[in-house]
Design a protein around this motif. Structure first.
Motif, PDB file in Angstrom:
ATOM      1  N   ASP A 103       6.099  25.631  24.706  1.00  0.00           N
ATOM      2  CA  ASP A 103       4.917  25.877  25.534  1.00  0.00           C
ATOM      3  C   ASP A 103       3.786  26.400  24.667  1.00  0.00           C
ATOM      4  O   ASP A 103       2.628  25.974  24.811  1.00  0.00           O
ATOM      5  N   SER A 104       4.124  27.310  23.755  1.00  0.00           N
ATOM      6  CA  SER A 104       3.095  27.859  22.869  1.00  0.00           C
ATOM      7  C   SER A 104       2.518  26.753  21.989  1.00  0.00           C
ATOM      8  O   SER A 104       1.313  26.676  21.770  1.00  0.00           O
ATOM      9  N   ARG A 110       2.473  23.520  22.695  1.00  0.00           N
ATOM     10  CA  ARG A 110       1.695  22.621  23.539  1.00  0.00           C
ATOM     11  C   ARG A 110       0.311  23.227  23.791  1.00  0.00           C
ATOM     12  O   ARG A 110      -0.711  22.533  23.761  1.00  0.00           O
ATOM     13  N   HIS A 111       0.302  24.536  24.005  1.00  0.00           N
ATOM     14  CA  HIS A 111      -0.952  25.254  24.254  1.00  0.00           C
ATOM     15  C   HIS A 111      -1.867  25.173  23.027  1.00  0.00           C
ATOM     16  O   HIS A 111      -3.071  24.923  23.150  1.00  0.00           O
TER      17      HIS A 111
END
Lengths: 221, 221
Positions: free
Chosen positions: A3-4, A6-7
Motif C-alpha cells: 500500500d505504501s 502504491r501510494h
C-alpha cells in the motif's frame, strides 16, 4: 508495504503532472517575454528554473529508489522507467525556456524578434506551447492520444526552422549580425522544446501500450 | 543468481566505458571535420551516430532492468543510477558532435571557421576533447580524479564562448551573417559537449564517494 509503495507511485505520477504544468507555464512565459518584450515574464522564467531543477532531482531520485526497492513489473515498471526519462525531458525544457527568456531580457526594451521574422517565430512559439499542452493532456488522461497530430506539429516546427535560416541568411536581411544570431539560437531552443515535448508524448504511449511509436517522426535522438 | 547479476553489472560498466570511447572518437572526428574541412571525418560522425543511439537504448534498458530486478544497494545502486544518467549525457554528446559535423559538411570545401575566430574555436575544440578524455580516464580508473582541473577547463570554455560573441558581434566582423550564425551555433554545441563531459565526471565522483560535487562549477542544469 505494498500500500505504501502504491501510494508512493501515485504521488510520483501526480508530481510528474505538476512538473509538466510548471514547465508549460515556463514555456508560455518565455514566449511572452520574447514576443512582447516583457521583462517581468523573462525574470519569472529565469528565477523559476531553480524550482524546476529541484523537482527534477527529487522525482529522479524517487523513481530510481522505487525501481531499486520495489522490483516493479509490467505496467508499473513501464511507468517508472518512462517517468525517469520524462523528468529529464521536462528539466531540459525548463532550461531551454530560460535560454529563450535570457535573450529576451538581453534585448529589452527592444524585442529580440525583428518584424521580418516575427510571423515565423510567433508560429514556432505557438507550436511549442501547443505540443507541451498536448503532452500534458496525454499525461493527464493516460490514454492513447493523437500522436499523428503531434508529429504534424513537429514537422511544421522543422519547416519553420528551415525557413528561419532562409530569412536570416538572405541577401536582403536588414537587421544585422546580432539579430540573425539571436534568431538562430532562439529557433534552436524553440525547436528543442518541441522535440522534448514529442518525446514525452512517446513515453506516454509507451506507458499505455508498452510500445514506443516507430517511424521517422519519433526517432528523435 | 547473484553471480549472473554481478556479471551483468560488470558488463554494463565495461560497455559504458566502450560507449565513452566511441563518443570521444566522435568528438575528435567532429573537430577534425570542422577545423580541417574534412568531409570524410564529417560523414563518419554523422553516419556513426545511429550506433551510439542504439548503445544508449541498450545500456539504458539493461540498467533499468537490473535496478528493477536485483534490488541493488549501496555502491551497486550508486553505480547503476549514475550509469543511467551517464548514458544520457554520452548520447547527447554524440548528437552534438553530429551537429558540429553537419555544419562542417554544409560549408565544405570551405572551412566553417573564419581566421578571425579560429584560435578561439581551436581552443574550444581542444577543451572539449580534453574534458571528454578526462571523463574517460575517470571512468577507467574509478578513482577520484582532479575535479578542479575539469572545472577550470569548463570555466575556460565559458570564457571562450563569451569571447566568440564579442568577435562575431563586433562592428568590424567581416565575414557576414552566415559565418556569424555558424559560429554562434558551433560555440553552443562545443560548450554543451564540455557541459556533458563535466557531468559525467561528477557522476564518477558520485559512484566513488557517494556524494555529488557541490559549488558553482558543478551545478550545471
Amino acid at each position: 508495504m505494498r500500500d505504501s509503495y502504491r501510494h508512493k507511485l501515485t504521488e510520483v505520477v501526480d508530481d510528474v503532472l505538476e512538473m509538466t504544468r510548471l514547465v508549460r507555464t515556463a514555456v508560455q512565459r518565455a514566449n511572452t517575454a520574447l514576443l512582447d518584450a516583457d521583462l517581468a515574464a523573462a525574470e519569472a522564467v529565469i528565477s523559476g528554473d531553480a524550482v524546476l531543477d529541484s523537482w527534477y532531482d527529487d522525482l529522479d531520485a524517487r523513481c530510481l529508489t522505487l525501481l531499486a526497492r520495489e522490483s516493479p513489473v509490467a505496467g508499473e515498471l513501464r511507468t517508472l522507467t518512462a517517468t525517469v526519462r520524462m523528468c529529464a525531458d521536462l528539466a531540459r525544457m525548463g532550461d531551454l525556456a530560460v535560454h529563450v527568456a535570457k535573450i529576451a531580457r538581453m534585448r529589452y526594451p527592444a524585442s529580440a524578434v525583428p518584424d521580418t521574422v516575427r510571423p515565423n517565430i510567433e508560429r514556432l512559439c505557438q507550436i511549442a506551447e501547443d505540443i507541451v499542452g498536448m503532452a500534458l493532456s496525454a499525461l493527464e488522461q493516460r490514454d492513447e492520444f493523437d500522436a499523428r497530430m503531434m508529429a504534424e506539429y513537429h514537422e511544421e516546427a522543422d519547416a519553420l526552422r528551415a525557413q528561419q535560416f532562409d530569412i536570416i541568411l538572405a541577401d536582403d536581411w536588414p537587421h544585422g549580425v546580432q539579430a540573425a544570431v539571436d534568431i538562430a539560437l532562439l529557433g534552436r531552443y524553440l525547436e528543442r522544446i518541441a522535440d522534448h515535448a514529442v518525446l514525452i508524448g512517446s513515453r506516454v504511449i509507451y506507458i499505455v501500450t508498452g510500445l514506443y511509436p516507430k517511424g521517422e517522426q519519433w526517432t528523435i535522438a
